[in-house]
Design a protein around this motif. Structure first.
Motif, PDB file in Angstrom:
ATOM      1  N   LEU A 136      58.260  -1.271 -81.562  1.00 40.84           N
ATOM      2  CA  LEU A 136      57.641  -0.187 -81.781  1.00 40.84           C
ATOM      3  C   LEU A 136      56.821  -0.302 -83.001  1.00 40.84           C
ATOM      4  N   ARG A 137      57.302  -0.443 -84.056  1.00 37.71           N
ATOM      5  CA  ARG A 137      56.828  -0.573 -85.341  1.00 37.71           C
ATOM      6  C   ARG A 137      56.096  -1.689 -85.422  1.00 37.71           C
ATOM      7  N   GLY A 138      56.144  -2.812 -84.636  1.00 32.09           N
ATOM      8  CA  GLY A 138      55.360  -4.097 -84.736  1.00 32.09           C
ATOM      9  C   GLY A 138      53.893  -3.562 -84.104  1.00 32.09           C
ATOM     10  N   LEU A 139      54.171  -2.822 -83.134  1.00 29.97           N
ATOM     11  CA  LEU A 139      53.075  -2.505 -82.259  1.00 29.97           C
ATOM     12  C   LEU A 139      52.060  -1.518 -82.919  1.00 29.97           C
ATOM     13  N   LEU A 140      52.684  -0.522 -83.567  1.00 36.20           N
ATOM     14  CA  LEU A 140      52.021   0.574 -84.338  1.00 36.20           C
ATOM     15  C   LEU A 140      51.245  -0.267 -85.734  1.00 36.20           C
ATOM     16  N   ARG A 141      51.948  -0.988 -86.312  1.00 38.23           N
ATOM     17  CA  ARG A 141      51.408  -2.150 -87.538  1.00 38.23           C
ATOM     18  C   ARG A 141      49.916  -2.574 -87.071  1.00 38.23           C
ATOM     19  N   LYS A 142      49.730  -3.102 -86.081  1.00 38.43           N
ATOM     20  CA  LYS A 142      48.679  -3.808 -85.971  1.00 38.43           C
ATOM     21  C   LYS A 142      47.655  -3.116 -84.816  1.00 38.43           C
ATOM     22  N   SER A 143      47.685  -1.833 -84.643  1.00 36.25           N
ATOM     23  CA  SER A 143      46.967  -0.875 -83.971  1.00 36.25           C
ATOM     24  C   SER A 143      46.577   0.545 -84.718  1.00 36.25           C
ATOM     25  N   LEU A 144      45.602   0.921 -84.159  1.00 37.61           N
ATOM     26  CA  LEU A 144      45.197   2.238 -84.675  1.00 37.61           C
ATOM     27  C   LEU A 144      45.633   3.484 -83.922  1.00 37.61           C
ATOM     28  N   SER A 145      46.972   3.620 -84.438  1.00 36.33           N
ATOM     29  CA  SER A 145      48.245   4.523 -83.966  1.00 36.33           C
ATOM     30  C   SER A 145      49.036   5.117 -84.945  1.00 36.33           C
ATOM     31  N   ALA A 146      49.384   6.241 -84.378  1.00 36.60           N
ATOM     32  CA  ALA A 146      50.679   6.827 -85.052  1.00 36.60           C
ATOM     33  C   ALA A 146      51.665   7.650 -84.274  1.00 36.60           C
ATOM     34  N   CYS A 147      52.710   7.683 -84.395  1.00 35.74           N
ATOM     35  CA  CYS A 147      53.978   8.058 -83.587  1.00 35.74           C
ATOM     36  C   CYS A 147      54.926   9.003 -84.245  1.00 35.74           C
ATOM     37  N   ILE A 148      55.033   9.975 -83.505  1.00 41.41           N
ATOM     38  CA  ILE A 148      56.217  10.914 -83.869  1.00 41.41           C
ATOM     39  C   ILE A 148      57.447  10.899 -82.833  1.00 41.41           C
ATOM     40  N   ILE A 149      58.303  10.771 -83.292  1.00 43.29           N
ATOM     41  CA  ILE A 149      59.682  10.760 -82.579  1.00 43.29           C
ATOM     42  C   ILE A 149      60.795  11.619 -82.756  1.00 43.29           C
ATOM     43  N   THR A 150      61.185  12.242 -81.919  1.00 49.39           N
ATOM     44  CA  THR A 150      62.322  13.454 -82.071  1.00 49.39           C
ATOM     45  C   THR A 150      63.595  12.800 -81.410  1.00 49.39           C
ATOM     46  N   VAL A 151      64.682  12.876 -82.186  1.00 47.51           N
ATOM     47  CA  VAL A 151      65.924  12.274 -81.713  1.00 47.51           C
ATOM     48  C   VAL A 151      67.112  13.451 -82.093  1.00 47.51           C
ATOM     49  N   PRO A 152      67.910  13.739 -81.201  1.00 51.56           N
ATOM     50  CA  PRO A 152      69.036  14.663 -81.362  1.00 51.56           C
ATOM     51  C   PRO A 152      70.220  13.947 -82.410  1.00 51.56           C
TER      52      PRO A 152
END
Length: 342
Positions: A206-222
């Protein structure tokens, strides 16, 4: 990647999750919402209503007044060393506005949500389309989620390596409660998971996908359910921003008079450092949050210095430990706004 450690009951982490999506709607960004528990359409229906332009002044005028009165009361009871800090602005309305403000007592209008393009990923529906396939690299749920994100990045024009023909936009990715049993991962239910590297591999791709795209991600984890600390260390290293929420619900601090003005603590585990191989570790250890009638606020933690007989011995020890943390954290927060409103 913004990695959010959920509070015990997921109340406040869900609120931050919805704030992230609501900001994307107001800014006209595309959304991708993934969940294994609640349908993404239901999450979008519960986004907080934005307060735009003069609406913020009109509808939240009483909140600003309440903040000023609370600050005045706090100045009468906080420790003397706080009095030497520079004067902070009590209300964000008098300063340059960063982002937008939202009313948590109301939900966003359907017309505003329909004005942007939203993609959803509901795991039970995705698994029903295709039989489960166990692979040696990653569980089926994570693999399907990555394929879906990759398809949207490439087909909707968010690929940074490919010049966009249409007007540039940003994709906001929100993944709810990743790592839970609903995603087919057992890291939260076992100290020795069957596939201990599944979540790590997912975040790496996922980090590789975000690095080369115009995107940002938020993830919640218990995170409070993950017994294997090595997994949390690897997940932290693969994330850019790591923030933990500790709610007072069900804990001794809920009835502790020292924390009566707050609903929980904010732990900044990691913040990004641009153009560097290492990540910065924040020394800010004195942040707390509280949920007001219309606002969710993150503030510096101010504890009363009075150690009277009405305070229990355990509370005194708690206060002494907090004072040690405050001594290192307050210096970093002395510059800037006094608190953050959402």
């Amino acid at each position: 990647i913004v990695f959010t450690e959920e509070d015990k009951y997921g109340l406040y982490s869900n609120l931050l999750f919805k704030y992230f999506l609501a900001e994307g709607v107001v800014c006209g960004h595309d959304l991708f919402v993934a969940s294994a528990k609640e349908h993404p359409d239901n999450i979008l229906k519960e986004l907080p209503a934005p307060l735009l332009d003069d609406t913020y002044r009109n509808k939240l005028g009483e909140e600003a007044t309440a903040v000023k009165s609370e600050d005045f009361q706090d100045s009468m009871k906080i420790a003397w060393r706080y009095q030497n800090l520079p004067k902070m602005e009590a209300s964000p309305t008098t300063s340059t506005k960063f982002g937008h403000y939202y009313d948590v007592s109301k939900t966003m209008s359907p017309e505003l949500c329909q004005s942007i393009k939203c993609h959803s990923f509901y795991l039970p529906e995705e698994l029903s389309l295709q039989p489960k396939m166990k692979t040696c690299t990653m569980n089926s749920a994570y693999r399907k989620l990555l394929q879906s994100i990759q398809r949207i990045i490439y087909h909707e024009g968010f690929d940074g390596s490919d010049p966009q023909k249409k007007q540039k936009n940003i994709l906001r990715v929100g993944i709810h409660s990743l790592g839970s049993l609903l995603w087919g991962d057992d890291i939260c239910s076992s100290g020795t998971p069957e596939d201990v590297h599944s979540l790590t591999k997912f975040l790496y791709v996922l980090r590789g996908l975000l690095r080369k795209s115009l995107s940002a991600c938020i993830i919640t984890v218990p995170a409070h359910l993950i017994q294997n600390k090595a997994i949390m260390e690897r997940v932290t290293n693969l994330s850019d921003i790591v923030v933990g929420l500790e709610s007072f619900i069900g804990s001794e601090r809920e009835t502790n008079p020292l924390y009566k003005d707050y609903h929980g603590l904010v732990h900044v585990r990691q913040i990004p450092r641009l153009n560097s191989l290492i990540c910065d570790v924040s020394d800010t250890k004195d942040l707390a949050f509280r949920l007001k009638r219309k606002l969710f606020t993150i503030e510096r933690l101010h504890l009363p210095p009075d150690l009277s007989d009405t305070v229990s011995r355990a509370s005194k020890q708690d206060l002494a430990e907090s004072a040690k943390l405050l001594s290192s954290g307050c210096g970093a927060m002395a510059i800037g706004k006094k608190h953050l409103d959402f």
